[in-house]
Design a protein around this motif. Structure first.
Motif, short mmCIF file in Angstrom:
data_model
loop_
_atom_site.label_atom_id
_atom_site.label_comp_id
_atom_site.label_asym_id
_atom_site.label_seq_id
_atom_site.Cartn_x
_atom_site.Cartn_y
_atom_site.Cartn_z
N GLY A 113 29.40 40.71 -32.67
CA GLY A 113 30.30 41.25 -31.64
C GLY A 113 29.70 41.09 -30.25
N LEU A 114 28.41 41.37 -30.11
CA LEU A 114 27.74 41.20 -28.82
C LEU A 114 27.67 39.72 -28.42
N LEU A 115 27.37 38.87 -29.40
CA LEU A 115 27.25 37.44 -29.13
C LEU A 115 28.59 36.85 -28.67
N LEU A 116 29.68 37.29 -29.28
CA LEU A 116 31.00 36.79 -28.90
C LEU A 116 31.37 37.23 -27.49
N THR A 117 30.95 38.43 -27.11
CA THR A 117 31.19 38.89 -25.73
C THR A 117 30.45 38.01 -24.74
#
Length: 278
Positions: A195-199
């Motif tokens: 989720g953080l990486l996609l942001t």
């Protein structure tokens, strides 16, 4: 464990899709319908969502902020709708990638009952997610084309190359989905990390700007992002009437096929331990 010391043939990437196509199609239909079950407008929301988002982008960036692309950032720089079109086209690609990968770590965990069934082909679960996401991406592309017609923007014949541009991204998504679905069984925190990486990828992809707007010294690093090339190529054939970068696509295809194959191999090697963990 030697990952590529395996009995999984290269073209097994597509074997589960071919062998279980009726089951995958049935599960995709269920996935799409269940998303809107209980709502008053039902499946109509799949059309309304992209229409409303495109209307918002057009109003905000063409009327309120009056964003214009300069001449070096792309053609149609004097078009008041240019930025909204650029943004919407980029977001379609990103959302396709993002939705599949954000759901991948929880695919097996959300279908524990299938793990206990020896005859159920667990490897098709990422295909189901991809199919449902492709359905919504396809509708968004139709909305984009309808908007182009409405504002008298040219519909270029180069649009026929869009499936060729999107296909290697789908292979990449499948490889990463198989990998993340497997890791998600053993490492539950992987979903939070993704989720953080996609942001981060959202802002490091040329979605809110064309790659040509960046200095050349920075632009090369931007193409390390797997979404950059596909977003730029999709815009080129849809909005600008340009031919694809065939050499770049050839390299992308080779990398995507290797990622898909490696992801499937990893999934097949680790699936035997799913039942023990779950």
């Amino acid at each position: 464990m030697h990952l590529f010391n395996t009995t999984t043939p290269f073209f097994d990437i597509f074997l589960s899709l071919k062998r279980h196509y009726p089951l995958i199609l049935q599960l995709v239909k269920r996935e799409v319908i269940s998303r809107y079950r209980g709502s008053l407008l039902g499946l109509l929301w799949s059309f309304l969502n992209p229409i409303l988002m495109l209307a918002v982008y057009t109003f905000v960036f063409s009327v309120i902020f009056k964003v214009r692309l300069d001449q070096e950032a792309g053609v149609y720089y004097d078009d008041q709708f240019a930025f909204a079109l650029l943004l919407f086209a980029g977001l379609i690609i990103f959302n396709l990638f993002s939705e599949c990968l954000s759901r991948a770590p929880g695919l097996i965990l959300a279908n524990v009952n299938y793990v206990k069934k020896i005859i159920f082909p667990l490897e098709i679960l990422p295909w189901v997610t991809l199919g449902a996401t492709l359905f919504h991406a396809g509708i968004s592309f139709l909305v984009l084309l309808a908007f182009l017609l409405m504002i008298d923007h040219p519909i270029y014949w180069t649009l026929v190359y869009l499936p060729i541009i999107i296909f290697p991204l789908l292979l990449l998504i499948m490889g990463l989905s198989w990998l993340l679905a497997s890791i998600g069984v053993f490492v539950r925190d992987i979903g939070q990390f993704i989720g953080l990486l996609l942001t981060v990828l959202l802002f490091m992809s040329p979605i809110f700007y064309p790659a040509s707007a960046l200095p050349e010294s920075v632009r090369d690093y931007l193409f390390l992002n797997p979404l950059t090339f596909i977003i730029e190529q999709a815009r080129a054939v849809i909005l600008y009437g340009q031919l694809p970068d065939w050499a770049g696509l050839a390299v992308y295809y080779m990398v995507a096929l290797l990622v898909a194959w490696g992801g499937l191999i990893w999934f097949e090697k680790t699936r035997k331990g799913f039942a023990d963990v779950l």
